[in-house]
Enzyme design. Sequence first.
Site, PDB file in Angstrom:
ATOM      1  CD  GLU A 109      -2.796   1.004   2.562  1.00 19.81           C
ATOM      2  OE1 GLU A 109      -3.438   2.008   2.927  1.00 19.81           O
ATOM      3  OE2 GLU A 109      -2.887  -0.107   3.115  1.00 19.81           O
ATOM      4  CD  GLU A 113      -4.301   7.082   5.490  1.00 22.53           C
ATOM      5  OE1 GLU A 113      -5.190   6.221   5.510  1.00 22.53           O
ATOM      6  OE2 GLU A 113      -3.384   7.140   6.337  1.00 22.53           O
TER       7      GLU A 113
END
Length: 608
Positions: A109, A113
């Site tokens: 990943e 964010e």
Amino acid sequence: MVIEAPPFGEPFDTLDTDIWYVSSYTNEGSYIDTSWSPQNAIIHDDGVLELLLEKEPRNGKPYTGAEIQTYDFYGYGRYEVTMQTSGEEGVNSSFFTYTGEHLGDDWNEIDIEFYGVEPTSMHVAYHNDGETFEADIPLGFDASAGMHTYAFEWRPDSVSWYVDGELVLEQVADMAPAPDVEGRIMASIWTGYNSRLGEPSFADSTSASYDEITYTPFTGIEQPPAPPLVGEFLVELVNTDTQEVVAILQDGMAVDRDLFGDADLTVNVVAYDRDLRTGMRTLEIDVSGALERTQVEQYGPWALFGDPDRETLNGRQMPDGDYAMTLTAYSGWNSGGIVLEEQSLSFTIEPADGVVDDPADPGDDPGVGFTAILYDAASREAKAILEDGALVDTAEAADGRSTILVQFDDAALAAAAGSVVMTLDGPVSKTSVQGVEPFALFGDAGFNKMTGGDLPAGDYSFTVSVTAGRGGGGEVLAEQTVDFTVGDDTADSAGLTVFLVDAETDTFLQELADGDVIDLEAYAGHRLSVAVAADDPATESVTFALSGPVTHTQVESAAPYALFGDSTPNYHGTEFVTGAYDLEIAARARDGGNGATLAALDWDLTFV
């Protein structure tokens, strides 16, 4: 095999369903308190995708959010998004790549964010099979105040992040290896993990807006492999009562009926590969075993029982048992042309836990099978286990926050139950009939949204009846009455109430006291934990220190306070072994185990 994805630019004039899958599932057992709904991914006339997060319960989660993900997989290159984040505390607005175990590969990943509690900072991270790098980058502006462009560049030995075209961080893969498997491109909005995000503070809804997403592959670099997908189809088991995906079916998989109860079901099929999606004119879905059916579908969605309007799937009862399924894609209408792809898999729908062909009558022992718990609906803390003759301190039942929660500790009784009837008599009288968990006296909208009420001082009688039918109807399977009193408890107390919790079933087993001896034979193979209720409302964190055959320390900054943490309402735990233990617990006046000590205990416990 999966064909390598080309570069693309998505301006969101429409949501290109050849590229994007709009998520429709629930994060079971996860710290994410959000269920995904396709209705919360909204395209506006100005070419902006809005991902909406609502304070709306869905499929057991207290919030409903949105997520999009590409069907195809992407490797080394530049990933760019123009977006405006939510600025609400407790909310994560994200743009990232991902692949994981459900696709047959290790967790890989790369993240951008934004936590609404800190809208002037960007959180970045990458993960490779459990090894992680992460950092927070000050932006110098409020990301929730307008559109900005964010990007990352992924290379075999590094990941670099950009803000409005300017390099803000280049991380060479020395602390942790860079991701090395292609991933899907994803964007989402959700809440959960509140120790980092903060508690959700928005009234009804909030959203993040996405103006454009682009991917540009790097040339001259050998691309990483795609995850080793089993077949070319994503096969979803769907609860058609709620239109929710309850499982992604894989060959040999067992699906527990507890996930959907007696709901109608269907199987929905999605083609991973773009060429297969666009070239297929017919899909035959052939099912044998516990159910016999052949469905010929010529338009999407490609579903076992068809669909009336291309948005709502038809469903039927699918009995427990073994299933064999073959999916055959044809290039022509009516199963004509050539076979483009064929894939077979088997799966099993298992009975709900504890249900056997000839179950014993759970009403044979009406005093066993469930536990009544005094519960703080605001802080989500258990305050006391209500046993016959119990004395509950007035302070524990004040301020309109209390409810009584009924939890099953007998799996067969829970499986057979159609409804739970709760009747309280005393200074407050209340009757409540509930058919789904949580079974709470004053009602609820899920475990995280129980309604509280006052329980003033006085004598109470609380009766629980478990019935086989819905709405309190049918045979009474079990019934029990406990009498308790709310009043001044003058017993010496450390200001902390301590419970032994079964983390497998998330049930409270007993209140603990110094010197207790716990028989592990009754909980063989179960993970256990300890949960604490703090009397002092000034408590902002609780610290735990366990020593003995199992050692563990934990700092909890949000209720419920648990020895091994939780993803509400699911407690984490461990398998204890026999021996003597020392358990130290302290309630502190500030987050993170800081501030004044408000209450403390140091107990000896023995597990045998």
